[in-house]
Scaffold this motif. Sequence first.
Motif, PDB file in Angstrom:
ATOM      1  N   ARG A  57       0.866  -1.170   0.000  1.00  0.00           N
ATOM      2  CA  ARG A  57       0.000   0.000   0.000  1.00  0.00           C
ATOM      3  C   ARG A  57       0.903   1.220   0.000  1.00  0.00           C
ATOM      4  O   ARG A  57       1.705   1.407   0.900  1.00  0.00           O
ATOM      5  CB  ARG A  57      -0.890  -0.025   1.243  1.00  0.00           C
ATOM      6  N   THR A  58       0.764   2.088  -0.997  1.00  0.00           N
ATOM      7  CA  THR A  58       1.650   3.244  -1.099  1.00  0.00           C
ATOM      8  C   THR A  58       0.839   4.521  -1.124  1.00  0.00           C
ATOM      9  O   THR A  58       0.220   4.850  -2.127  1.00  0.00           O
ATOM     10  CB  THR A  58       2.509   3.171  -2.373  1.00  0.00           C
ATOM     11  N   GLY A  59       0.792   5.228  -0.030  1.00  0.00           N
ATOM     12  CA  GLY A  59       0.069   6.496   0.040  1.00  0.00           C
ATOM     13  C   GLY A  59      -1.255   6.356   0.753  1.00  0.00           C
ATOM     14  O   GLY A  59      -1.946   5.357   0.623  1.00  0.00           O
ATOM     15  N   SER A  60      -1.620   7.360   1.492  1.00  0.00           N
ATOM     16  CA  SER A  60      -2.793   7.267   2.354  1.00  0.00           C
ATOM     17  C   SER A  60      -4.103   7.159   1.583  1.00  0.00           C
ATOM     18  O   SER A  60      -5.099   6.735   2.135  1.00  0.00           O
ATOM     19  CB  SER A  60      -2.838   8.469   3.295  1.00  0.00           C
ATOM     20  N   ALA A  61      -4.109   7.537   0.306  1.00  0.00           N
ATOM     21  CA  ALA A  61      -5.350   7.466  -0.456  1.00  0.00           C
ATOM     22  C   ALA A  61      -5.463   6.186  -1.275  1.00  0.00           C
ATOM     23  O   ALA A  61      -6.452   5.968  -1.955  1.00  0.00           O
ATOM     24  CB  ALA A  61      -5.450   8.666  -1.385  1.00  0.00           C
ATOM     25  N   THR A  62      -4.475   5.347  -1.199  1.00  0.00           N
ATOM     26  CA  THR A  62      -4.453   4.136  -2.019  1.00  0.00           C
ATOM     27  C   THR A  62      -4.882   2.924  -1.203  1.00  0.00           C
ATOM     28  O   THR A  62      -4.404   2.725  -0.100  1.00  0.00           O
ATOM     29  CB  THR A  62      -3.047   3.884  -2.582  1.00  0.00           C
ATOM     30  N   ILE A  63      -5.762   2.132  -1.746  1.00  0.00           N
ATOM     31  CA  ILE A  63      -6.154   0.874  -1.110  1.00  0.00           C
ATOM     32  C   ILE A  63      -5.703  -0.244  -2.030  1.00  0.00           C
ATOM     33  O   ILE A  63      -6.038  -0.253  -3.219  1.00  0.00           O
ATOM     34  CB  ILE A  63      -7.668   0.797  -0.888  1.00  0.00           C
ATOM     35  N   GLY A  64      -4.925  -1.176  -1.495  1.00  0.00           N
ATOM     36  CA  GLY A  64      -4.430  -2.272  -2.313  1.00  0.00           C
ATOM     37  C   GLY A  64      -5.288  -3.514  -2.153  1.00  0.00           C
ATOM     38  O   GLY A  64      -5.643  -3.884  -1.043  1.00  0.00           O
ATOM     39  N   ILE A  65      -5.637  -4.130  -3.263  1.00  0.00           N
ATOM     40  CA  ILE A  65      -6.393  -5.378  -3.252  1.00  0.00           C
ATOM     41  C   ILE A  65      -5.676  -6.355  -4.174  1.00  0.00           C
ATOM     42  O   ILE A  65      -5.320  -6.013  -5.298  1.00  0.00           O
ATOM     43  CB  ILE A  65      -7.833  -5.193  -3.750  1.00  0.00           C
ATOM     44  N   ALA A  66      -5.456  -7.563  -3.693  1.00  0.00           N
ATOM     45  CA  ALA A  66      -4.872  -8.605  -4.529  1.00  0.00           C
ATOM     46  C   ALA A  66      -5.765  -9.836  -4.449  1.00  0.00           C
ATOM     47  O   ALA A  66      -6.298 -10.164  -3.389  1.00  0.00           O
ATOM     48  CB  ALA A  66      -3.464  -8.950  -4.071  1.00  0.00           C
ATOM     49  N   LYS A  67      -5.928 -10.512  -5.577  1.00  0.00           N
ATOM     50  CA  LYS A  67      -6.749 -11.712  -5.641  1.00  0.00           C
ATOM     51  C   LYS A  67      -5.841 -12.919  -5.851  1.00  0.00           C
ATOM     52  O   LYS A  67      -4.894 -12.856  -6.631  1.00  0.00           O
ATOM     53  CB  LYS A  67      -7.770 -11.612  -6.770  1.00  0.00           C
ATOM     54  N   PHE A  68      -6.155 -13.999  -5.158  1.00  0.00           N
ATOM     55  CA  PHE A  68      -5.358 -15.220  -5.201  1.00  0.00           C
ATOM     56  C   PHE A  68      -6.247 -16.428  -5.450  1.00  0.00           C
ATOM     57  O   PHE A  68      -7.436 -16.408  -5.134  1.00  0.00           O
ATOM     58  CB  PHE A  68      -4.616 -15.427  -3.875  1.00  0.00           C
ATOM     59  N   ARG A  69      -5.643 -17.480  -5.967  1.00  0.00           N
ATOM     60  CA  ARG A  69      -6.343 -18.757  -6.154  1.00  0.00           C
ATOM     61  C   ARG A  69      -5.425 -19.871  -5.663  1.00  0.00           C
ATOM     62  O   ARG A  69      -4.237 -19.908  -5.988  1.00  0.00           O
ATOM     63  CB  ARG A  69      -6.683 -18.970  -7.619  1.00  0.00           C
ATOM     64  N   ILE A  70      -5.984 -20.792  -4.890  1.00  0.00           N
ATOM     65  CA  ILE A  70      -5.274 -22.002  -4.470  1.00  0.00           C
ATOM     66  C   ILE A  70      -5.890 -23.160  -5.245  1.00  0.00           C
ATOM     67  O   ILE A  70      -7.110 -23.354  -5.211  1.00  0.00           O
ATOM     68  CB  ILE A  70      -5.395 -22.247  -2.958  1.00  0.00           C
ATOM     69  N   ILE A  71      -5.049 -23.906  -5.944  1.00  0.00           N
ATOM     70  CA  ILE A  71      -5.495 -25.064  -6.724  1.00  0.00           C
ATOM     71  C   ILE A  71      -4.857 -26.305  -6.111  1.00  0.00           C
ATOM     72  O   ILE A  71      -3.625 -26.397  -6.028  1.00  0.00           O
ATOM     73  CB  ILE A  71      -5.095 -24.934  -8.200  1.00  0.00           C
ATOM     74  N   PHE A  72      -5.680 -27.245  -5.706  1.00  0.00           N
ATOM     75  CA  PHE A  72      -5.172 -28.466  -5.083  1.00  0.00           C
ATOM     76  C   PHE A  72      -4.776 -29.491  -6.131  1.00  0.00           C
ATOM     77  O   PHE A  72      -5.527 -29.783  -7.047  1.00  0.00           O
ATOM     78  CB  PHE A  72      -6.219 -29.058  -4.137  1.00  0.00           C
ATOM     79  N   ILE A  73      -3.573 -30.014  -5.963  1.00  0.00           N
ATOM     80  CA  ILE A  73      -3.075 -31.099  -6.797  1.00  0.00           C
ATOM     81  C   ILE A  73      -3.481 -32.426  -6.165  1.00  0.00           C
ATOM     82  O   ILE A  73      -3.727 -33.407  -6.840  1.00  0.00           O
ATOM     83  CB  ILE A  73      -1.537 -31.006  -6.926  1.00  0.00           C
ATOM     84  N   SER A  74      -3.543 -32.422  -4.845  1.00  0.00           N
ATOM     85  CA  SER A  74      -3.980 -33.567  -4.053  1.00  0.00           C
ATOM     86  C   SER A  74      -4.453 -33.007  -2.714  1.00  0.00           C
ATOM     87  O   SER A  74      -4.482 -31.797  -2.522  1.00  0.00           O
ATOM     88  CB  SER A  74      -2.826 -34.559  -3.837  1.00  0.00           C
ATOM     89  N   ALA A  75      -4.765 -33.878  -1.776  1.00  0.00           N
ATOM     90  CA  ALA A  75      -5.203 -33.426  -0.446  1.00  0.00           C
ATOM     91  C   ALA A  75      -4.043 -32.896   0.388  1.00  0.00           C
ATOM     92  O   ALA A  75      -4.258 -32.348   1.468  1.00  0.00           O
ATOM     93  CB  ALA A  75      -5.914 -34.552   0.287  1.00  0.00           C
ATOM     94  N   THR A  76      -2.813 -33.033  -0.111  1.00  0.00           N
ATOM     95  CA  THR A  76      -1.656 -32.554   0.655  1.00  0.00           C
ATOM     96  C   THR A  76      -0.756 -31.606  -0.128  1.00  0.00           C
ATOM     97  O   THR A  76       0.280 -31.190   0.365  1.00  0.00           O
ATOM     98  CB  THR A  76      -0.799 -33.737   1.139  1.00  0.00           C
ATOM     99  N   ALA A  77      -1.146 -31.250  -1.358  1.00  0.00           N
ATOM    100  CA  ALA A  77      -0.320 -30.374  -2.185  1.00  0.00           C
ATOM    101  C   ALA A  77      -1.202 -29.420  -2.983  1.00  0.00           C
ATOM    102  O   ALA A  77      -2.253 -29.812  -3.499  1.00  0.00           O
ATOM    103  CB  ALA A  77       0.547 -31.186  -3.130  1.00  0.00           C
ATOM    104  N   ALA A  78      -0.746 -28.155  -3.048  1.00  0.00           N
ATOM    105  CA  ALA A  78      -1.516 -27.150  -3.771  1.00  0.00           C
ATOM    106  C   ALA A  78      -0.576 -26.094  -4.353  1.00  0.00           C
ATOM    107  O   ALA A  78       0.568 -25.961  -3.930  1.00  0.00           O
ATOM    108  CB  ALA A  78      -2.529 -26.492  -2.842  1.00  0.00           C
ATOM    109  N   ILE A  79      -1.111 -25.352  -5.301  1.00  0.00           N
ATOM    110  CA  ILE A  79      -0.393 -24.253  -5.923  1.00  0.00           C
ATOM    111  C   ILE A  79      -1.162 -22.970  -5.632  1.00  0.00           C
ATOM    112  O   ILE A  79      -2.390 -22.926  -5.737  1.00  0.00           O
ATOM    113  CB  ILE A  79      -0.286 -24.457  -7.441  1.00  0.00           C
TER     114      ILE A  79
END
Length: 84
Positions: A57-79
């Motif tokens: 977040r850079t500057g008092s008037a700026t709001i930062g938003i980031a979107k993420f996705r978790i994709i499971f390869i198995s029940a114990t591994a994900a990207i």
Amino acid sequence: TMTLPTASALATQISAVAGTSIDFEVLNNGTSNGTVTVAVNTGITASDFPGTNTLTRTGSATIGIAKFRIIFISATAAILIRTS
């Protein structure tokens, strides 16, 4: 820093199997400048980040938003990918 749970703990909570995906957003709207870092945990690999895995977040008037996705390869591994 926001540290994600382990892949197996997260998979257990949402009954994830290979091919399951979840999306989430990080909103950085503090009252002062700052950085939010998304950190992966055991079984999750960060991939395809546009730049880094930090949301700054850079500057008092700026709001930062980031979107993420978790994709499971198995029940114990994900990207983890950052989609925006």
